[in-house]
Design a protein around this motif. Sequence first.
Motif, PDB file in Angstrom:
ATOM      1  N   GLY A 173      52.833  58.377  52.090  1.00 44.60           N
ATOM      2  CA  GLY A 173      52.869  59.841  51.907  1.00 44.60           C
ATOM      3  C   GLY A 173      51.475  60.916  52.732  1.00 44.60           C
ATOM      4  N   PHE A 174      50.799  60.052  53.150  1.00 48.95           N
ATOM      5  CA  PHE A 174      49.706  60.737  53.879  1.00 48.95           C
ATOM      6  C   PHE A 174      50.222  61.392  55.623  1.00 48.95           C
ATOM      7  CE2 PHE A 174      46.643  60.084  50.462  1.00 48.95           C
ATOM      8  CZ  PHE A 174      46.222  61.395  49.772  1.00 48.95           C
ATOM      9  N   GLY A 175      50.945  60.168  55.886  1.00 50.91           N
ATOM     10  CA  GLY A 175      51.493  60.274  57.815  1.00 50.91           C
ATOM     11  C   GLY A 175      51.618  61.594  57.829  1.00 50.91           C
ATOM     12  N   PRO A 176      53.330  62.515  56.870  1.00 57.20           N
ATOM     13  CA  PRO A 176      53.068  64.193  57.751  1.00 57.20           C
ATOM     14  C   PRO A 176      51.613  64.586  57.719  1.00 57.20           C
ATOM     15  CG  PRO A 176      54.338  63.053  55.973  1.00 57.20           C
ATOM     16  CD  PRO A 176      53.738  62.473  56.154  1.00 57.20           C
ATOM     17  N   SER A 177      51.304  65.072  56.633  1.00 54.98           N
ATOM     18  CA  SER A 177      49.965  65.800  56.706  1.00 54.98           C
ATOM     19  C   SER A 177      48.948  65.273  57.829  1.00 54.98           C
ATOM     20  CB  SER A 177      49.232  66.216  55.660  1.00 54.98           C
ATOM     21  OG  SER A 177      48.820  65.210  55.562  1.00 54.98           O
ATOM     22  N   LEU A 178      49.111  64.070  58.216  1.00 53.46           N
ATOM     23  CA  LEU A 178      48.531  64.031  59.507  1.00 53.46           C
ATOM     24  C   LEU A 178      49.073  64.138  60.713  1.00 53.46           C
ATOM     25  CD1 LEU A 178      46.879  60.291  58.144  1.00 53.46           C
ATOM     26  CD2 LEU A 178      45.553  62.153  58.454  1.00 53.46           C
ATOM     27  N   SER A 179      49.736  63.373  60.851  1.00 56.18           N
ATOM     28  CA  SER A 179      50.606  63.350  61.641  1.00 56.18           C
ATOM     29  C   SER A 179      50.266  65.509  62.038  1.00 56.18           C
ATOM     30  CB  SER A 179      52.140  63.459  61.595  1.00 56.18           C
ATOM     31  OG  SER A 179      52.919  64.184  62.778  1.00 56.18           O
ATOM     32  N   ILE A 180      49.982  66.311  61.716  1.00 54.70           N
ATOM     33  CA  ILE A 180      50.242  67.727  61.605  1.00 54.70           C
ATOM     34  C   ILE A 180      49.017  68.411  62.044  1.00 54.70           C
ATOM     35  CG2 ILE A 180      50.240  70.460  60.872  1.00 54.70           C
ATOM     36  CD1 ILE A 180      52.371  68.777  58.822  1.00 54.70           C
ATOM     37  N   PHE A 181      47.841  67.566  61.652  1.00 51.08           N
ATOM     38  CA  PHE A 181      46.182  68.401  61.715  1.00 51.08           C
ATOM     39  C   PHE A 181      46.641  67.818  63.474  1.00 51.08           C
ATOM     40  CE2 PHE A 181      42.655  66.273  62.261  1.00 51.08           C
ATOM     41  CZ  PHE A 181      41.491  66.510  61.936  1.00 51.08           C
ATOM     42  N   VAL A 182      46.750  66.389  63.471  1.00 53.10           N
ATOM     43  CA  VAL A 182      46.696  66.055  64.847  1.00 53.10           C
ATOM     44  C   VAL A 182      47.340  66.806  66.026  1.00 53.10           C
ATOM     45  CG1 VAL A 182      46.736  63.719  66.503  1.00 53.10           C
ATOM     46  CG2 VAL A 182      46.007  63.428  64.035  1.00 53.10           C
ATOM     47  N   THR A 183      48.556  67.172  65.149  1.00 50.71           N
ATOM     48  CA  THR A 183      48.876  67.840  66.631  1.00 50.71           C
ATOM     49  C   THR A 183      48.911  69.122  66.514  1.00 50.71           C
ATOM     50  OG1 THR A 183      51.363  67.649  65.905  1.00 50.71           O
ATOM     51  CG2 THR A 183      51.485  69.299  66.047  1.00 50.71           C
ATOM     52  N   HIS A 184      48.079  70.186  65.407  1.00 51.45           N
ATOM     53  CA  HIS A 184      47.515  70.967  65.722  1.00 51.45           C
ATOM     54  C   HIS A 184      46.382  71.004  66.905  1.00 51.45           C
ATOM     55  CE1 HIS A 184      43.663  74.033  63.227  1.00 51.45           C
ATOM     56  NE2 HIS A 184      44.293  74.264  64.566  1.00 51.45           N
ATOM     57  N   HIS A 185      45.622  69.631  66.930  1.00 52.05           N
ATOM     58  CA  HIS A 185      44.188  69.937  67.819  1.00 52.05           C
ATOM     59  C   HIS A 185      44.641  69.118  68.687  1.00 52.05           C
ATOM     60  CE1 HIS A 185      40.737  70.595  64.845  1.00 52.05           C
ATOM     61  NE2 HIS A 185      42.115  69.937  63.786  1.00 52.05           N
ATOM     62  N   LEU A 186      45.819  68.607  69.247  1.00 50.56           N
ATOM     63  CA  LEU A 186      46.933  68.231  70.873  1.00 50.56           C
ATOM     64  C   LEU A 186      46.582  69.237  70.994  1.00 50.56           C
ATOM     65  CD1 LEU A 186      47.247  66.403  72.448  1.00 50.56           C
ATOM     66  CD2 LEU A 186      49.031  65.781  71.260  1.00 50.56           C
ATOM     67  N   VAL A 187      48.226  69.706  71.375  1.00 55.17           N
ATOM     68  CA  VAL A 187      47.911  71.404  71.626  1.00 55.17           C
ATOM     69  C   VAL A 187      46.963  71.888  71.653  1.00 55.17           C
ATOM     70  CG1 VAL A 187      49.361  73.668  70.998  1.00 55.17           C
ATOM     71  CG2 VAL A 187      50.970  71.094  70.470  1.00 55.17           C
ATOM     72  N   ASP A 188      46.233  72.373  70.770  1.00 57.24           N
ATOM     73  CA  ASP A 188      44.955  73.160  71.471  1.00 57.24           C
ATOM     74  C   ASP A 188      43.748  72.393  72.385  1.00 57.24           C
ATOM     75  OD1 ASP A 188      45.505  75.409  69.913  1.00 57.24           O
ATOM     76  OD2 ASP A 188      44.726  74.764  67.751  1.00 57.24           O
ATOM     77  N   THR A 189      44.001  71.797  71.982  1.00 57.88           N
ATOM     78  CA  THR A 189      43.099  70.553  73.694  1.00 57.88           C
ATOM     79  C   THR A 189      43.881  70.574  74.788  1.00 57.88           C
ATOM     80  OG1 THR A 189      42.162  69.560  71.609  1.00 57.88           O
ATOM     81  CG2 THR A 189      41.781  68.163  73.720  1.00 57.88           C
ATOM     82  N   VAL A 190      44.995  70.665  74.997  1.00 58.03           N
ATOM     83  CA  VAL A 190      46.230  70.954  75.802  1.00 58.03           C
ATOM     84  C   VAL A 190      45.674  72.090  76.083  1.00 58.03           C
ATOM     85  CG1 VAL A 190      48.300  70.473  76.999  1.00 58.03           C
ATOM     86  CG2 VAL A 190      47.257  68.957  75.465  1.00 58.03           C
ATOM     87  N   SER A 191      46.333  73.545  75.456  1.00 60.62           N
ATOM     88  CA  SER A 191      45.779  74.450  75.915  1.00 60.62           C
ATOM     89  C   SER A 191      44.581  75.022  76.707  1.00 60.62           C
ATOM     90  CB  SER A 191      46.499  75.494  74.829  1.00 60.62           C
ATOM     91  OG  SER A 191      45.904  76.771  74.880  1.00 60.62           O
ATOM     92  N   ILE A 192      43.363  74.134  76.139  1.00 62.16           N
ATOM     93  CA  ILE A 192      42.897  74.444  76.780  1.00 62.16           C
ATOM     94  C   ILE A 192      41.983  73.736  77.394  1.00 62.16           C
ATOM     95  CG2 ILE A 192      40.001  74.613  76.015  1.00 62.16           C
ATOM     96  CD1 ILE A 192      40.606  74.921  73.211  1.00 62.16           C
ATOM     97  N   SER A 193      42.214  72.711  77.727  1.00 62.44           N
ATOM     98  CA  SER A 193      42.139  71.662  79.266  1.00 62.44           C
ATOM     99  C   SER A 193      42.923  72.811  80.513  1.00 62.44           C
ATOM    100  CB  SER A 193      42.434  70.258  79.147  1.00 62.44           C
ATOM    101  OG  SER A 193      42.158  69.694  77.677  1.00 62.44           O
ATOM    102  N   THR A 194      44.112  73.053  80.128  1.00 61.51           N
ATOM    103  CA  THR A 194      44.822  73.812  81.321  1.00 61.51           C
ATOM    104  C   THR A 194      44.156  74.686  81.709  1.00 61.51           C
ATOM    105  OG1 THR A 194      46.174  75.322  79.405  1.00 61.51           O
ATOM    106  CG2 THR A 194      47.597  73.417  80.375  1.00 61.51           C
ATOM    107  N   GLU A 195      43.060  75.145  81.339  1.00 61.90           N
ATOM    108  CA  GLU A 195      42.230  76.415  81.223  1.00 61.90           C
ATOM    109  C   GLU A 195      41.393  76.967  82.185  1.00 61.90           C
ATOM    110  OE1 GLU A 195      41.828  79.482  77.900  1.00 61.90           O
ATOM    111  OE2 GLU A 195      44.712  79.692  77.731  1.00 61.90           O
TER     112      GLU A 195
END
Length: 610
Positions: free
Chosen positions: A46-68
């Motif tokens: 049951g906690f899987g989807p929210s954990l996945s959303i949390f990781v996705t949030h930080h993954l995308v932001d980290t990738v975005s910052i890394s490209t700059e």
Amino acid sequence: MFLNKFLNTLKGFGKSLRNLKWSIKQIYSKSAGLASLLVTLYLLEGFGPSLSIFVTHHLVDTVSISTESINGGFRSVIPWVAAFFGIQLLTGQILWRIRTPLETRLRQKLEFNIGRERLEKAANLPLYYYEDSKTYDKLDLSGQAGDKVVRVFQESLGFIQNIVNLLTVSLVFSIISPWLSLLLVVLFIPQSLLDFKSSKMWMDLTYGQTEEHRKVNYFNSLITGRTEQKEIRIFGLAHHLIILWHTYRQKLRGDLLEQQKRIQLYSIPLQLPVTGFHIGLCIYFSTLLLQQELTPGLFVALFQAIVNLTSIPISSSLTQLLEALVRVQFVRDFMEEKVYSRKEGSYLIPSNLVKGFSFKEVSFKYPGQDKMILDRLSFCIHPGERVALVGKNGSGKSTIVKLLLGLYEPTTGHVSIDDMKYSDIRPKSISDNVTAVFQDFHNFEFTLGQSIGIGDTNSFGGEDGLTPNYEKVAKVAELGGVSDFCSNLTNGLDTHIGYTLDEGIGLSGGQWQRIAFSRVLMRNPKLLILDEPTASLDPKQEYEVYEKFNEIAKNKTVLFISHRLGSARLADRIIVLQDGKIAEEGDHDELLKKGNVYSSMWEEQSQWYK
């Protein structure tokens, strides 16, 4: 009107909660450790989807910052990528693969334990419970009890898992506003209430269709049954029975379809505004992203959360849970059925009877009915006496048999043996000393030896406890006429008879009847009862069978039951029943001289014996 509906809804909700509590109690009493492990696994999923959303949030932001970044930030991305796929692997593959065999094991344990409790309860029910269709429906609907209970547990955990998913995913929106998180949760409430109402409608329909289902199943069994095929074919009944089956089946299908239409028509108006609200949120978040008030990672997380919310099967999960609770209600109704159990006596029937069996002012009526089947009946059956009980159908003969066998209890008065009331005697002592061959005797499709040997299960032996006493079986088989055809069977007493088990052989009606006669001789009863076991024979054949049985049962107390009078001539005394009372009694010649009920019946039937 609205208040009554609201109160009925609350009442139905309360019943569902009681069913849920009962089911969980059953599971934890049978397998607490396994159940607790499954709860843990469901919650983790049951906690899987929210954990996945949390990781996705930080993954995308980290990738975005890394490209700059001039130097890049590949190393900072790796942990989030690993976390994302780790969560996907754990919640999408590993946990359910662990959970599935555990659920199978739990189902097996519950099917065995609850199934056995159900069978034990069924075996101890009063006979009239089986003879009333309304009470028998409870037993019939409670089938697969363990599976029904486990399904409630599974659907409950699935529903809780979805609630955890809903609450944790909704928390993502608290970044925008806590009120938005609350609103998204509240939007699920109307649909959940509708689902509960729909489930109650379905439950009412299911209860209401029990009789129709029984008719459909009956026609189906007639059309496909093995023993019915000869008459089905010679009378050309198949087409007519299929029409009847189709008529009732069509009614069931029509009622179900109408119910489904009503349920779906209620749900559509609720779904449209919820979907519109979700679309509005997506547009609003897109605007915030364009205004750079949201990071790309947060926007993706919020968008993913909306998609997740629309796919959380709260409604279907609740519907399945409520339907499971409806089905487990059948099990609970039967398992909690209050059945009167008489106080068991402690006395044993003496080895030598002096006074015999007696009815003293015995009256009987079925529970819930006003009509008396027997009305203040008194008579005796002396040791060693042959008594014939005659009367037209419905006069109370079979009821007397069931009272003598201890299958019924008198409404008033008492049945006794040597002045000992049945209520003071151990039930097993009664069953060991009073036995019967019935008109509708059952064909037990075991081995021939077992089918006879079950007349005295105390004589069974062997490692499996199902090996008959061959010496005793052979002796009674000789007396009952079974040995006449047994000698022609390849495996003798070990031959499987009937078609149900182990490719058995078929037997004629007369051969099955001989087995039934032999079976009652396995014990050494004080009273042998023949309850019209020859009703399918013509009067002359019936007389011959009774005459042979009379020889077999020398020095035993015998009660003949028949509405035909040829066999009554073999009796020392004849009791004539009429409307639950004794009309007259005496021997054949005495009753003919009286010129009353028996004489009239004999006049009507005497031509059968010429």
